[in-house]
Design a protein around this motif. Sequence first.
Motif, PDB file in Angstrom:
ATOM      1  N   GLU A 187       0.843  -1.186   0.000  1.00 21.08           N
ATOM      2  CA  GLU A 187       0.000   0.000   0.000  1.00 21.08           C
ATOM      3  C   GLU A 187       0.878   1.235   0.000  1.00 21.08           C
ATOM      4  OE1 GLU A 187      -2.974  -0.096   2.906  1.00 21.08           O
ATOM      5  OE2 GLU A 187      -3.858   1.814   2.313  1.00 21.08           O
ATOM      6  N   GLY A 188       0.456   2.252  -0.722  1.00 21.12           N
ATOM      7  CA  GLY A 188       1.228   3.471  -0.804  1.00 21.12           C
ATOM      8  C   GLY A 188       2.225   3.453  -1.938  1.00 21.12           C
ATOM      9  N   THR A 189       2.037   2.586  -2.907  1.00 19.68           N
ATOM     10  CA  THR A 189       2.947   2.499  -4.046  1.00 19.68           C
ATOM     11  C   THR A 189       3.027   3.846  -4.758  1.00 19.68           C
ATOM     12  OG1 THR A 189       2.285   0.205  -4.338  1.00 19.68           O
ATOM     13  CG2 THR A 189       3.472   1.232  -6.153  1.00 19.68           C
ATOM     14  N   SER A 190       4.230   4.298  -5.056  1.00 16.94           N
ATOM     15  CA  SER A 190       4.414   5.583  -5.733  1.00 16.94           C
ATOM     16  C   SER A 190       4.252   5.420  -7.230  1.00 16.94           C
ATOM     17  CB  SER A 190       5.792   6.153  -5.420  1.00 16.94           C
ATOM     18  OG  SER A 190       6.799   5.374  -6.065  1.00 16.94           O
ATOM     19  N   TRP A 191       4.055   6.538  -7.911  1.00 16.08           N
ATOM     20  CA  TRP A 191       3.891   6.482  -9.366  1.00 16.08           C
ATOM     21  C   TRP A 191       5.169   6.000 -10.042  1.00 16.08           C
ATOM     22  CZ3 TRP A 191       6.816   9.177 -12.877  1.00 16.08           C
ATOM     23  CH2 TRP A 191       7.568  10.247 -12.400  1.00 16.08           C
ATOM     24  N   THR A 192       6.342   6.301  -9.457  1.00 15.58           N
ATOM     25  CA  THR A 192       7.596   5.843 -10.062  1.00 15.58           C
ATOM     26  C   THR A 192       7.723   4.327  -9.969  1.00 15.58           C
ATOM     27  OG1 THR A 192       8.768   6.274  -7.976  1.00 15.58           O
ATOM     28  CG2 THR A 192       8.804   8.010  -9.640  1.00 15.58           C
ATOM     29  N   GLN A 193       7.267   3.741  -8.861  1.00 16.74           N
ATOM     30  CA  GLN A 193       7.310   2.285  -8.716  1.00 16.74           C
ATOM     31  C   GLN A 193       6.350   1.612  -9.708  1.00 16.74           C
ATOM     32  OE1 GLN A 193       6.483   2.511  -4.432  1.00 16.74           O
ATOM     33  NE2 GLN A 193       8.291   1.237  -4.092  1.00 16.74           N
ATOM     34  N   ILE A 194       5.190   2.223  -9.890  1.00 16.16           N
ATOM     35  CA  ILE A 194       4.229   1.671 -10.856  1.00 16.16           C
ATOM     36  C   ILE A 194       4.799   1.754 -12.264  1.00 16.16           C
ATOM     37  CG2 ILE A 194       1.940   1.977 -11.880  1.00 16.16           C
ATOM     38  CD1 ILE A 194       1.019   3.022  -9.126  1.00 16.16           C
ATOM     39  N   ARG A 195       5.396   2.881 -12.590  1.00 18.39           N
ATOM     40  CA  ARG A 195       6.007   3.040 -13.914  1.00 18.39           C
ATOM     41  C   ARG A 195       7.049   1.952 -14.160  1.00 18.39           C
ATOM     42  NH1 ARG A 195       9.808   8.004 -14.241  1.00 18.39           N
ATOM     43  NH2 ARG A 195      10.945   6.563 -12.895  1.00 18.39           N
ATOM     44  N   GLU A 196       7.911   1.708 -13.166  1.00 18.52           N
ATOM     45  CA  GLU A 196       8.972   0.721 -13.350  1.00 18.52           C
ATOM     46  C   GLU A 196       8.396  -0.690 -13.456  1.00 18.52           C
ATOM     47  OE1 GLU A 196      12.172   1.518 -13.983  1.00 18.52           O
ATOM     48  OE2 GLU A 196      11.234   3.491 -14.027  1.00 18.52           O
ATOM     49  N   GLU A 197       7.327  -0.984 -12.713  1.00 15.13           N
ATOM     50  CA  GLU A 197       6.723  -2.314 -12.784  1.00 15.13           C
ATOM     51  C   GLU A 197       6.031  -2.528 -14.126  1.00 15.13           C
ATOM     52  OE1 GLU A 197       5.234  -6.159 -11.742  1.00 15.13           O
ATOM     53  OE2 GLU A 197       7.013  -4.957 -11.297  1.00 15.13           O
ATOM     54  N   VAL A 198       5.313  -1.510 -14.608  1.00 10.51           N
ATOM     55  CA  VAL A 198       4.684  -1.619 -15.933  1.00 10.51           C
ATOM     56  C   VAL A 198       5.760  -1.809 -16.999  1.00 10.51           C
ATOM     57  CG1 VAL A 198       3.357  -0.367 -17.692  1.00 10.51           C
ATOM     58  CG2 VAL A 198       2.615  -0.328 -15.300  1.00 10.51           C
ATOM     59  N   LEU A 199       6.843  -1.043 -16.891  1.00 11.66           N
ATOM     60  CA  LEU A 199       7.939  -1.167 -17.853  1.00 11.66           C
ATOM     61  C   LEU A 199       8.556  -2.557 -17.805  1.00 11.66           C
ATOM     62  CD1 LEU A 199       9.626   0.321 -19.968  1.00 11.66           C
ATOM     63  CD2 LEU A 199      11.121   1.111 -18.126  1.00 11.66           C
ATOM     64  N   ARG A 200       8.701  -3.115 -16.596  1.00 10.29           N
ATOM     65  CA  ARG A 200       9.244  -4.476 -16.469  1.00 10.29           C
ATOM     66  C   ARG A 200       8.368  -5.484 -17.184  1.00 10.29           C
ATOM     67  NH1 ARG A 200       8.425  -9.091 -13.888  1.00 10.29           N
ATOM     68  NH2 ARG A 200       6.573  -8.301 -12.793  1.00 10.29           N
ATOM     69  N   ARG A 201       7.065  -5.381 -16.993  1.00  9.94           N
ATOM     70  CA  ARG A 201       6.155  -6.336 -17.617  1.00  9.94           C
ATOM     71  C   ARG A 201       6.183  -6.216 -19.139  1.00  9.94           C
ATOM     72  NH1 ARG A 201       0.870  -5.956 -13.516  1.00  9.94           N
ATOM     73  NH2 ARG A 201       2.092  -6.194 -11.591  1.00  9.94           N
ATOM     74  N   ILE A 202       6.371  -5.009 -19.616  1.00  8.08           N
ATOM     75  CA  ILE A 202       6.470  -4.816 -21.069  1.00  8.08           C
ATOM     76  C   ILE A 202       7.784  -5.390 -21.586  1.00  8.08           C
ATOM     77  CG2 ILE A 202       6.712  -3.063 -22.881  1.00  8.08           C
ATOM     78  CD1 ILE A 202       4.722  -1.344 -21.263  1.00  8.08           C
ATOM     79  N   ASN A 203       8.878  -5.081 -20.897  1.00 11.33           N
ATOM     80  CA  ASN A 203      10.193  -5.562 -21.338  1.00 11.33           C
ATOM     81  C   ASN A 203      10.298  -7.078 -21.290  1.00 11.33           C
ATOM     82  OD1 ASN A 203      11.154  -2.987 -21.854  1.00 11.33           O
ATOM     83  ND2 ASN A 203      12.077  -2.733 -19.830  1.00 11.33           N
ATOM     84  N   GLU A 204       9.624  -7.704 -20.321  1.00 10.66           N
ATOM     85  CA  GLU A 204       9.678  -9.153 -20.185  1.00 10.66           C
ATOM     86  C   GLU A 204       8.569  -9.852 -20.977  1.00 10.66           C
ATOM     87  OE1 GLU A 204       9.837 -10.203 -16.051  1.00 10.66           O
ATOM     88  OE2 GLU A 204      11.659  -9.016 -15.695  1.00 10.66           O
ATOM     89  N   ARG A 205       7.851  -9.072 -21.793  1.00 10.04           N
ATOM     90  CA  ARG A 205       6.807  -9.588 -22.695  1.00 10.04           C
ATOM     91  C   ARG A 205       5.644 -10.243 -21.946  1.00 10.04           C
ATOM     92  NH1 ARG A 205       9.160  -6.553 -25.659  1.00 10.04           N
ATOM     93  NH2 ARG A 205       9.674  -6.956 -27.849  1.00 10.04           N
ATOM     94  N   ILE A 206       5.458  -9.839 -20.672  1.00 12.88           N
ATOM     95  CA  ILE A 206       4.233 -10.246 -19.986  1.00 12.88           C
ATOM     96  C   ILE A 206       3.054  -9.589 -20.685  1.00 12.88           C
ATOM     97  CG2 ILE A 206       2.972 -10.120 -17.788  1.00 12.88           C
ATOM     98  CD1 ILE A 206       5.753 -10.187 -16.403  1.00 12.88           C
ATOM     99  N   TRP A 207       3.259  -8.338 -21.089  1.00 15.85           N
ATOM    100  CA  TRP A 207       2.319  -7.629 -21.943  1.00 15.85           C
ATOM    101  C   TRP A 207       2.987  -7.447 -23.300  1.00 15.85           C
ATOM    102  CZ3 TRP A 207       1.367  -3.535 -17.598  1.00 15.85           C
ATOM    103  CH2 TRP A 207       0.513  -4.084 -16.632  1.00 15.85           C
ATOM    104  N   GLN A 208       2.403  -7.994 -24.337  1.00 15.31           N
ATOM    105  CA  GLN A 208       3.006  -8.041 -25.662  1.00 15.31           C
ATOM    106  C   GLN A 208       2.800  -6.729 -26.425  1.00 15.31           C
ATOM    107  OE1 GLN A 208       4.735 -10.662 -26.990  1.00 15.31           O
ATOM    108  NE2 GLN A 208       4.537 -11.746 -25.045  1.00 15.31           N
ATOM    109  N   PRO A 209       3.678  -6.426 -27.400  1.00 12.20           N
ATOM    110  CA  PRO A 209       3.483  -5.254 -28.259  1.00 12.20           C
ATOM    111  C   PRO A 209       2.096  -5.272 -28.897  1.00 12.20           C
ATOM    112  CG  PRO A 209       5.668  -6.163 -28.605  1.00 12.20           C
ATOM    113  CD  PRO A 209       4.933  -7.138 -27.713  1.00 12.20           C
ATOM    114  N   GLY A 210       1.399  -4.154 -28.819  1.00 12.06           N
ATOM    115  CA  GLY A 210       0.060  -4.037 -29.380  1.00 12.06           C
ATOM    116  C   GLY A 210      -1.044  -4.435 -28.442  1.00 12.06           C
ATOM    117  N   GLU A 211      -0.696  -5.054 -27.296  1.00  8.67           N
ATOM    118  CA  GLU A 211      -1.717  -5.523 -26.358  1.00  8.67           C
ATOM    119  C   GLU A 211      -2.235  -4.379 -25.498  1.00  8.67           C
ATOM    120  OE1 GLU A 211      -1.995  -8.615 -22.533  1.00  8.67           O
ATOM    121  OE2 GLU A 211      -0.300  -8.712 -23.940  1.00  8.67           O
ATOM    122  N   ILE A 212      -3.532  -4.385 -25.224  1.00  8.46           N
ATOM    123  CA  ILE A 212      -4.122  -3.422 -24.304  1.00  8.46           C
ATOM    124  C   ILE A 212      -3.864  -3.898 -22.879  1.00  8.46           C
ATOM    125  CG2 ILE A 212      -6.270  -2.405 -23.462  1.00  8.46           C
ATOM    126  CD1 ILE A 212      -7.334  -2.485 -26.283  1.00  8.46           C
TER     127      ILE A 212
END
Length: 235
Positions: free
Chosen positions: A7-32
């Motif tokens: 709880e209390g996650t900062s926007w920078t931590q969320i940004r880095e986690e979203v970026l990690r999931r994109i870089n590791e192809r958890i979320w694929q290019p073009g995926e919503i």
Amino acid sequence: MSEKTKEGTSWTQIREEVLRRINERIWQPGEIIPNESELAEEFHCARTTVNRALRELATSGIVTRKRKAGTRVAVNPPHKAILTIPIIREEVEAKGAFYRQNLLIRENRSLPAFLAGAFRVGDDTPLLYTETVHFYDNQPFIYEERYTSLDAVPDFEAADLEKVTANEWLVQNAPYSGGDASFFAVSADAKLARAFDIPIGGALFATERNTWFAEKPITHVRLVYHPGYRMRTSF
């Protein structure tokens, strides 16, 4: 970071986690990706916090956002280096070392003439000047000199910089839309020689960085690293 964050996650931590999931192809290019409400529930934070993180990624070209169509992983993200400003405390602690800081100076100060071309603030812009030594296992690690515009981040004036460093406070509270950085060698003057316990004239590695938001300057910082420091980056 785990799938469920504290709880209390900062926007920078969320940004880095979203970026990690994109870089590791958890979320694929073009995926919503999940919408703001779903991400806010996962990260236990406000939607505005998620929105800020996604705006930063959209500005970088990592995701695309369309009204009523959601946020989608970019199919062809820009092929450029993205500079992430590190929190020095986290950098030290990630290496298993003990971190502390010594705030030497905190005062309102005019910008010196030699920085006028580098940090383009108006003559009447209120600035807070800080000098900080960051330590790695009680050894001087980085000597930091910083000018911060109180027009850009007025809350910075009231920040408790003994408790949270200027570096960490600004990373967490002052989003930037652009910046520039330079890397160079310096010879230790009397102040740096004393700080690092080296002879005057000793070689040191230094960086200077400016950040701004919508063309409004935020901060100019000069970081001088301990003798023998080597910077590594990935892209």
